[in-house]
Design a protein around this motif. Structure first.
Motif, PDB file in Angstrom:
ATOM      1  N   UNK A   9      19.997  75.044  58.529  1.00 40.81           N
ATOM      2  CA  UNK A   9      20.991  75.176  59.593  1.00 40.81           C
ATOM      3  C   UNK A   9      21.042  76.611  60.104  1.00 40.81           C
ATOM      4  N   UNK A  10      20.953  76.771  61.403  1.00 40.29           N
ATOM      5  CA  UNK A  10      21.146  78.068  62.025  1.00 40.29           C
ATOM      6  C   UNK A  10      22.527  78.044  62.661  1.00 40.29           C
ATOM      7  N   UNK A  11      23.410  78.915  62.198  1.00 42.04           N
ATOM      8  CA  UNK A  11      24.775  78.943  62.724  1.00 42.04           C
ATOM      9  C   UNK A  11      25.052  80.297  63.359  1.00 42.04           C
ATOM     10  N   UNK A  12      25.920  80.288  64.361  1.00 45.25           N
ATOM     11  CA  UNK A  12      26.266  81.540  65.031  1.00 45.25           C
ATOM     12  C   UNK A  12      27.648  82.030  64.654  1.00 45.25           C
ATOM     13  N   UNK A  13      28.479  81.168  64.076  1.00 44.71           N
ATOM     14  CA  UNK A  13      29.846  81.542  63.730  1.00 44.71           C
ATOM     15  C   UNK A  13      30.203  80.972  62.366  1.00 44.71           C
ATOM     16  N   UNK A  14      30.765  81.810  61.514  1.00 39.94           N
ATOM     17  CA  UNK A  14      31.212  81.382  60.193  1.00 39.94           C
ATOM     18  C   UNK A  14      32.605  81.952  59.983  1.00 39.94           C
ATOM     19  N   UNK A  15      33.619  81.085  60.052  1.00 38.04           N
ATOM     20  CA  UNK A  15      35.013  81.506  59.965  1.00 38.04           C
ATOM     21  C   UNK A  15      35.631  81.032  58.650  1.00 38.04           C
ATOM     22  N   UNK A  16      36.434  81.900  58.000  1.00 38.26           N
ATOM     23  CA  UNK A  16      37.110  81.472  56.768  1.00 38.26           C
ATOM     24  C   UNK A  16      38.057  80.305  57.051  1.00 38.26           C
ATOM     25  N   UNK A  17      38.204  79.437  56.080  1.00 39.05           N
ATOM     26  CA  UNK A  17      39.105  78.291  56.180  1.00 39.05           C
ATOM     27  C   UNK A  17      40.013  78.305  54.963  1.00 39.05           C
TER      28      UNK A  17
END
Length: 91
Positions: A9-17
């Motif tokens: 997976x290539x992701x551009x955004x990783x936000x804490x949850x």
């Protein structure tokens, strides 16, 4: 964690949850939920999710790694990726 190496997976955004029970969580591109267990704590019950889904229950099961596993390891911590379903944090 390396989502590209472990899951392809290539992701551009990783936000804490802020919703994990004894785990850390992130939302990747509003598509994936990444759950990381505390160091030294192996994930338990992830295989059961697939079994429940196969029985027709509406259960979200983890995405398999590129190696076909239910979770990957990163620095002594296990992590799994699930499809992200927007909702509310349990209380």
């Amino acid at each position: 964690m390396d989502l590209e190496r472990d899951y392809g997976l290539t992701v551009s955004s990783l936000q804490p949850h802020a919703g994990g029970f004894a785990t850390d969580g992130w939302v990747a591109d509003e598509l994936w939920f990444v759950k990381m267990w505390k160091e030294g704590e192996p994930p338990t019950g992830v295989e059961l999710l697939g079994e429940l889904r196969a029985l027709g229950l509406p259960v979200v099961e983890p995405v398999r790694t590129v190696q076909g596993e239910l979770f990957a390891m990163d620095g002594g911590r296990a992590y799994a990726v699930f499809p992200y379903i927007q909702g509310r944090t349990a209380s």
